[in-house]
Scaffold this active site. Structure first.
Site, PDB file in Angstrom:
ATOM      1  N   ASP A  89       0.771  -1.181  -0.039  1.00 20.80           N
ATOM      2  CA  ASP A  89       0.162  -0.110   0.012  1.00 20.80           C
ATOM      3  C   ASP A  89       0.764   1.175   0.241  1.00 20.80           C
ATOM      4  OD1 ASP A  89      -2.303   1.361   0.187  1.00 20.80           O
ATOM      5  OD2 ASP A  89      -3.267   0.270   1.953  1.00 20.80           O
ATOM      6  N   GLU A 120      -0.812   1.574  -5.305  1.00 17.71           N
ATOM      7  CA  GLU A 120      -0.299   3.069  -4.969  1.00 17.71           C
ATOM      8  C   GLU A 120      -1.582   3.930  -5.908  1.00 17.71           C
ATOM      9  OE1 GLU A 120       1.558   6.313  -7.611  1.00 17.71           O
ATOM     10  OE2 GLU A 120       0.175   4.581  -8.193  1.00 17.71           O
ATOM     11  N   TRP A 121      -2.672   3.366  -5.940  1.00 16.36           N
ATOM     12  CA  TRP A 121      -3.867   4.093  -6.336  1.00 16.36           C
ATOM     13  C   TRP A 121      -3.985   4.749  -7.410  1.00 16.36           C
ATOM     14  CZ3 TRP A 121      -2.649   6.684  -1.116  1.00 16.36           C
ATOM     15  CH2 TRP A 121      -2.760   5.700  -0.016  1.00 16.36           C
ATOM     16  N   GLY A 122      -2.895   4.561  -8.565  1.00 17.03           N
ATOM     17  CA  GLY A 122      -2.715   5.069  -9.598  1.00 17.03           C
ATOM     18  C   GLY A 122      -2.156   6.402  -9.863  1.00 17.03           C
ATOM     19  N   ASP A 181      -9.944   3.844  -3.591  1.00 18.49           N
ATOM     20  CA  ASP A 181     -10.578   2.719  -3.188  1.00 18.49           C
ATOM     21  C   ASP A 181     -11.925   2.836  -3.812  1.00 18.49           C
ATOM     22  OD1 ASP A 181      -8.373   2.222  -1.423  1.00 18.49           O
ATOM     23  OD2 ASP A 181      -9.395   2.373   0.176  1.00 18.49           O
TER      24      ASP A 181
END
Ligand code: GLA
Length: 404
Positions: free
Chosen positions: A150, A183-185, A205
Site C-alpha cells: 500500500d 499506489e492508487w494510480g 478505493d
C-alpha cells in the site's frame, strides 16, 4: 580500443539490467483470483475468521472455480521485534502467520499478506519503510504467496523507487510472491511497473455503491461505475503477468443482484484481478451464482489476456467487446440507467479492428454463434440483427463463438 569498447558496453548492460526490477515472471499469467479481508472486515480480522474463510473457500467450490489466494489485508500486524523483524498481532493471530499459512496451504490455497511502503500502513500498523528486505525475508519464511503493498504515509517517497525496492527484496528472499501494487494510480504505474509488479491499482478505493462517489476532505472512494470510467485508455498496458487492478470486488456486500451482476461482468470484461471482498462464510445463492459462473470467469481468465473495450454508447447503454483466445469475442451491453431499456443490435455496425489485440470482429465474413452467459441459453447467431431488453443497472452478456 575495440576490447575497451566491448568491456564498457558490457558494463553498461549490467548496470541497466540491475536497475530493472526482477519480479517473478511466471506468476499471474491470467488475472489473479482470490479473496481479501478488507472490503468486508476492515481491521476486524483474526485467525478464526481467516480459517473459517479458508474452509469455506474449499467447501463452497470457490477454490475449484479458481479463487485460490486468501489474502489478509491491513491490521494483522503486531510490533517489530528487537531486531526489527515484523510479528503478528498476538491477540488476533495467537498461532502466528506461519501456522496460518500452513493451514491455508493444507487446503490447497495460497496466502496473501499486506504491507505499506511508508512507515505506517493506512490502519496505523508498522509499514515496511526501512525494513523492506527484512519483511520480504519474513514473508518468504512464513510461506507467503502474495503481497499487497500500500501507499499510506509515504510523504515524499518516490513510488518507482519504493516499489522497485520491495520487488527486489522479494526476489532476493527467493520465494515466488505475487506483487500487488496498491499506489492508487497516482504516478500512472501502468507506464512503469510492468517489470516491477504483477498488478497495480489504477484508482483510489472502491466504495460499496453502484453509481456514486464517497467524498471526504482530502480523499474520495468511488462507486463501481466511477471506477469503470477511470479505466479508459489503460487497456494497452495490461497483459499476461501484469494487470490493471480496478480494486477488489464488492459483490455480495449488499448491492442489488442486478448491480452485483453488472459489477462482476465488467470486472471480467476488464480482465481485472477477481478478488472477492464479501463474507463468503455466509454467501447468498444469488451471490454464489454470480461469482461462480464458470463461463463468465472464463472471459476474465482468457489466455489471450487482453482487456475489453467500449465501442459505443447510446442512451445509457454501453457496448463492450473483449477479444478472446481462438477468435471468439465477449460482447456486453451495460445499462447504466435506473430504467430497463431496449437495444437493437446491428452486428454490422460493430466491424472494427482492435489495435491492442490486432484482431477484427469481421461480422461481414464471420458468423458467430451467440451464447448468453447469464441465462445460459443459446440465442442463434450473428447473421441476423436482434432486439434485446437490457434491465436497469444490469448487463446482457454474450460469448460470440467462431466456426460453430
Ligand atoms: C488502502 C487500500 C485499501 C486497503 C486499506 C487498508 O486504502 O487502498 O485497499 O488495503 O488501505 O487500510
Amino acid at each position: 580500443m575495440n576490447k575497451y569498447f566491448l568491456l564498457f558496453f558490457l558494463f553498461c548492460l549490467t548496470c541497466i539490467s540491475s536497475l530493472k526490477a526482477q519480479k517473478f515472471d511466471e506468476l499471474a499469467k491470467t488475472p489473479p483470483m482470490g479473496w481479501n479481508s478488507w472490503n468486508r472486515f476492515a481491521c476486524d480480522i483474526n485467525e478464526e475468521i481467516i480459517r473459517g474463510v479458508a474452509d469455506k473457500m474449499v467447501e463452497s467450490g470457490l477454490r475449484d472455480a479458481g479463487y485460490v489466494y486468501l489474502n489478509l489485508d491491513d491490521c494483522w500486524h503486531g510490533k517489530r521485534d528487537s531486531l526489527g523483524f515484523i510479528t503478528a498481532d498476538p491477540v488476533k493471530f495467537p498461532s502466528g502467520i506461519k501456522a496460518l499459512a500452513d493451514y491455508i496451504h493444507s487446503k490447497g490455497l495460497k496466502i496473501g499478506i499486506y504491507s505499506d511502503a511508508g512507515r505506517q500502513t493506512c490502519g496505523g500498523r508498522p509499514g515496511s519503510f526501512g525494513h523492506e528486505y527484512q519483511d520480504a525475508q519474513m514473508y518468504a519464511k512464513w510461506g507467503i504467496d502474495y503481497l499487497k503493498y500500500d501507499w499510506c504515509t509515504t510523504e515524499d517517497i518516490n513510488p518507482i523507487g519504493a516499489y522497485h525496492l520491495m520487488s527486489d527484496a522479494i526476489r532476493a528472499a527467493g520465494r515466488p510472491i505475487l506483487f500487488s501494487m496498491c499506489e492508487w494510480g497516482h504516478s500512472k504505474p501502468w507506464t512503469w511497473a510492468k517489470d516491477t509488479g504483477h498488478m497495480w491499482r489504477t484508482t483510489g478505493d472502491i466504495y460499496n455503491c453502484f453509481d456514486c462517489v464517497d467524498e471526504h476532505p482530502g480523499w474520495k472512494a468511488f462507486g463501481v461505475m466511477q471506477i469503470l470510467d477511470m479505466q479508459e485508455g489503460l487497456r494497452k498496458y495490461a497483459g499476461p503477468g501484469h494487470w490493471n487492478d480496478p480494486d477488489m470486488l464488492e459483490v455480495g456486500n449488499g448491492q442489488a443482484v442486478n448491480q452485483d451482476r453488472a459489477h462482476f461482468t465488467m470486472w471480467c470484461m476488464l480482465a481485472a484481478p477477481l478478488i472477492l471482498g464479501n463474507d463468503i462464510r455466509n454467501m447468498s445463492a444469488e451471490t454464489k451464482k454470480i461469482v461462480m459462473n464458470k463461463e463468465v470467469i472464463a472471459l476474465d481468465q482468457d489466455t489471450l489476456g487482453v482487456q475489453g473495450l467500449k465501442v459505443a454508447t447510446q442512451d445509457s447503454i454501453e457496448v463492450w467487446f473483449k477479444p478472446l483466445a481462438g477468435g471468439d469475442w465477449a460482447f456486453c451491453l451495460l445499462n447504466r440507467s435506473k430504467v430497463d431499456k431496449e437495444y437493437s443490435i446491428h452486428w454490422q455496425k460493430f466491424n472494427f479492428d482492435d489495435e491492442v489485440s490486432k484482431r477484427s470482429t469481421n461480422f461481414y465474413n464471420t458468423t458467430y454463434a451467440i451464447n448468453n452467459l447469464w441465462t445460459k441459453k443459446s440465442e442463434g447467431n450473428t447473421s441476423k440483427d436482434k432486439k434485446v431488453l437490457v434491465p436497469a443497472q444490469d448487463v446482457v452478456l454474450y460469448r460470440l463463438s467462431k466456426g460453430k
